[in-house]
Write an enzyme that holds these catalytic residues in place. Structure first.
Site, short mmCIF file in Angstrom:
data_model
loop_
_atom_site.label_atom_id
_atom_site.label_comp_id
_atom_site.label_asym_id
_atom_site.label_seq_id
_atom_site.Cartn_x
_atom_site.Cartn_y
_atom_site.Cartn_z
N HIS A 241 44.60 -31.07 -56.04
CA HIS A 241 43.16 -30.87 -56.17
C HIS A 241 42.31 -31.96 -55.53
CE1 HIS A 241 43.72 -33.73 -59.44
NE2 HIS A 241 42.43 -33.97 -59.37
C1 UD1 Z 1 37.76 -34.04 -61.68
C2 UD1 Z 1 37.87 -35.57 -61.59
C3 UD1 Z 1 39.29 -35.95 -61.16
C4 UD1 Z 1 40.32 -35.30 -62.04
C5 UD1 Z 1 40.09 -33.81 -62.05
C6 UD1 Z 1 41.09 -33.08 -62.91
C7 UD1 Z 1 35.82 -36.75 -60.88
C8 UD1 Z 1 35.16 -37.43 -59.78
N1 UD1 Z 1 36.96 -36.11 -60.58
O1 UD1 Z 1 37.87 -33.54 -60.36
O2 UD1 Z 1 39.40 -37.36 -61.23
O3 UD1 Z 1 41.60 -35.60 -61.55
O4 UD1 Z 1 38.78 -33.54 -62.52
O5 UD1 Z 1 40.87 -31.74 -62.94
O6 UD1 Z 1 35.33 -36.78 -62.00
N2 UD1 Z 1 35.53 -26.05 -61.84
C9 UD1 Z 1 35.63 -24.85 -62.50
N3 UD1 Z 1 35.77 -24.89 -63.86
C10 UD1 Z 1 35.78 -26.04 -64.57
C11 UD1 Z 1 35.66 -27.25 -63.88
C12 UD1 Z 1 35.54 -27.25 -62.51
O7 UD1 Z 1 35.64 -23.79 -61.91
O8 UD1 Z 1 35.92 -25.98 -65.80
C13 UD1 Z 1 35.43 -26.04 -60.37
C14 UD1 Z 1 34.01 -26.01 -59.88
O9 UD1 Z 1 33.97 -25.21 -58.77
C15 UD1 Z 1 33.74 -27.44 -59.47
C16 UD1 Z 1 35.12 -27.91 -59.02
O10 UD1 Z 1 36.04 -27.19 -59.86
O11 UD1 Z 1 32.79 -27.51 -58.49
C17 UD1 Z 1 35.33 -29.37 -59.16
O12 UD1 Z 1 35.16 -29.83 -60.51
P1 UD1 Z 1 34.74 -31.37 -60.82
O13 UD1 Z 1 34.82 -31.66 -62.25
O14 UD1 Z 1 33.47 -31.69 -60.16
O15 UD1 Z 1 35.83 -32.23 -60.09
P2 UD1 Z 1 37.41 -32.06 -60.03
O16 UD1 Z 1 37.77 -31.81 -58.63
O17 UD1 Z 1 37.90 -31.13 -61.08
#
Ligand code: UD1
Length: 432
Positions: A241
């Site tokens: 990811h």
């Molecule tokens: C975040 C953390 C990362 C961790 C990861 C585990 C930061 C900078 N990064 O990254 O350190 O390893 O989580 O998962 O905080 N999304 C969904 N549903 C959700 C959550 C996210 O669909 O419940 C999708 C959305 O499209 C979102 C993308 O995932 O834009 C990224 O989510 P985000 O929490 O911003 O960062 P991660 O890449 O998950």
């Protein structure tokens, strides 16, 4: 004392679970000590000797669980609360996804309101996600002490958002709870006072040790068709990811190419993170993996169309798994390929070989003393190492100090000693 414990994203939930349990156990102990003392007083006996914290009257840790809502899906959040037996958050900020600035900013605005209203004695944050740095920054500006659990880890790669979050959170924290000696050294080098650093061990491993036996009873291996006549097949497990791996179509395509060559030899299971799934669709790479819901896989096996339908010569992608199913899969895997931080530590404890598809790690102890190999995202290297591991015995890991299931207990001991529990009952958190 009154404490706010913050969680926001998936990897945080495994880290707060043992803390919640340790607070509850401590409070329960205090309650019975208090009752015992009152009984003794009634019988005209002297109070029990004061304990090391200087308290005798059953004072407790009033904690408030705040979920920022950085992760919000059932599969990324609620499922973990259920699997880990976590209580419902007391406060849900519901910030959701966005750019880094949007997400961090929203968390700060909402969390500031909580701090102003609740006036905690301490804010405790875990890990390195955006919620960690956002809440630490809010608290410190309101002159509320901050405790950072899993402090001091460094990849020395400032292109990673998590590295920035780690560096900043540690600079403004008052209690830095570390998992290993490397972290202690990193913090000292950055000028953090020695008295603030507490080497307590790894709370995520507390969770792993507590849940491993239950996780092994999961039926996920059967549901994925990885067992035949009661025998578990050799299989690999993949997670991806990180922006450095999934945000470029070229890089992601190359990684998938290497993984599919491994999948020619053994099944590769790939629980897909939502951000990765979005990228795969955007880049039109769907054809490089079989994406199926678990019940579709089961149906396929049941109707004996497995070989044609699921074409296991390509990796088998599934929606994100819960903690127990994932731990079960990880514990029986012949090989794990990942760009996650926590999985490097979990595989080390499980003694399962792990290929880290990144050019660095903030957890070098898992390479030196564990089962982790940092191979980057070059497809040739990934394949070479994977095939080497599948054909050779990997030496057993060494025992890591304090990765023993008692890290959260050590954290409570440090806090209790420091705060001596001067807490005013009147500002008690509603509902606790
Ligand atoms: C975040 C953390 C990362 C961790 C990861 C585990 C930061 C900078 N990064 O990254 O350190 O390893 O989580 O998962 O905080 N999304 C969904 N549903 C959700 C959550 C996210 O669909 O419940 C999708 C959305 O499209 C979102 C993308 O995932 O834009 C990224 O989510 P985000 O929490 O911003 O960062 P991660 O890449 O998950």
């Amino acid at each position: 004392m009154k404490l706010i414990l913050v969680a926001g994203a998936r990897p945080n939930f495994m880290k707060i679970a043992p803390l919640v349990r340790a607070f509850d156990e401590f409070n329960e102990q205090r309650r019975s000590d208090g009752a015992e003392n009152r009984k003794r007083e009634r019988r005209g006996k002297k109070k029990k000797k004061r304990d090391e914290t200087g308290s005798t009257n059953g004072e407790k840790i009033w904690y408030l669980l705040v979920h920022t809502g950085q992760h919000y899906d059932d599969g990324m959040s609620d499922l973990f609360f259920r699997d880990l037996g976590l209580p419902k958050p007391d406060i849900y900020l519901g910030v959701g996804s966005g750019t880094h600035a949007e997400q961090t900013g929203r968390i700060m605005v909402e969390f500031e309101k909580v701090c102003l209203r609740e006036k905690p004695d301490l804010v405790m944050v875990v890990g390195d996600v955006n919620s960690t740095v956002a809440c630490a920054l809010v608290a410190t500006k309101l002159l509320i002490p901050v405790a950072h659990v899993e402090a001091g880890l460094r990849s020395f790669d400032r292109t990673m958002p998590e590295e920035i979050n780690r560096l900043l959170t540690d600079q403004i924290s008052d209690f830095l709870f570390t998992t290993c000696e490397d972290a202690n050294r990193n913090l000292l080098r950055e000028g953090i006072a020695k008295e603030k650093i507490h080497f307590v061990g790894n709370v995520m491993i507390d969770t792993l040790r507590r849940h491993l036996q239950v996780a092994k009873k999961s039926t996920i291996i059967e549901r994925l068709g990885l067992a035949e006549d009661g025998e578990v097949k050799k299989y690999a497990l993949l997670t991806l990811h990180r922006p450095s791996n999934v945000d470029s179509p070229l890089v992601l395509k190359k990684i998938f190419g290497a993984i599919n060559e491994i999948a020619m030899r053994i099944p590769v299971i790939f629980p897909v993170h939502p951000r990765t799934l979005i990228r795969v669709q955007e880049f039109g790479l769907n054809g490089l993996m079989n994406y199926m819901k678990i019940n579709e896989i089961e149906a396929t096996y049941l109707t004996k169309r497995s070989n044609k339908k699921t074409n296991l010569k390509r990796m088998l992608a599934v929606p994100p798994l819960g903690y127990l199913d994932f731990l079960c899969l990880m514990s029986r895997a012949a090989l794990v390929l990942t760009d996650s931080g926590g999985i490097q530590e979990e595989t080390t404890i499980l003694g399962v070989p792990c290929l880290t598809l990144r050019s660095n790690t903030e957890r070098p102890v898992t390479v030196r003393e564990g089962t982790n190999f940092v191979v980057g995202n070059d497809p040739r290297k990934i394949k070479e190492m994977a095939f080497y591991i599948l054909e050779n015995e990997i030496p057993p890991r060494r025992v890591l100090k304090y990765w023993d299931g008692k890290a959260a207990e050590r954290i409570v001991r440090v806090l209790v000693k420091h705060f001596k529990f001067e807490y005013n009952e009147k500002s008690r958190i509603a509902g606790h």
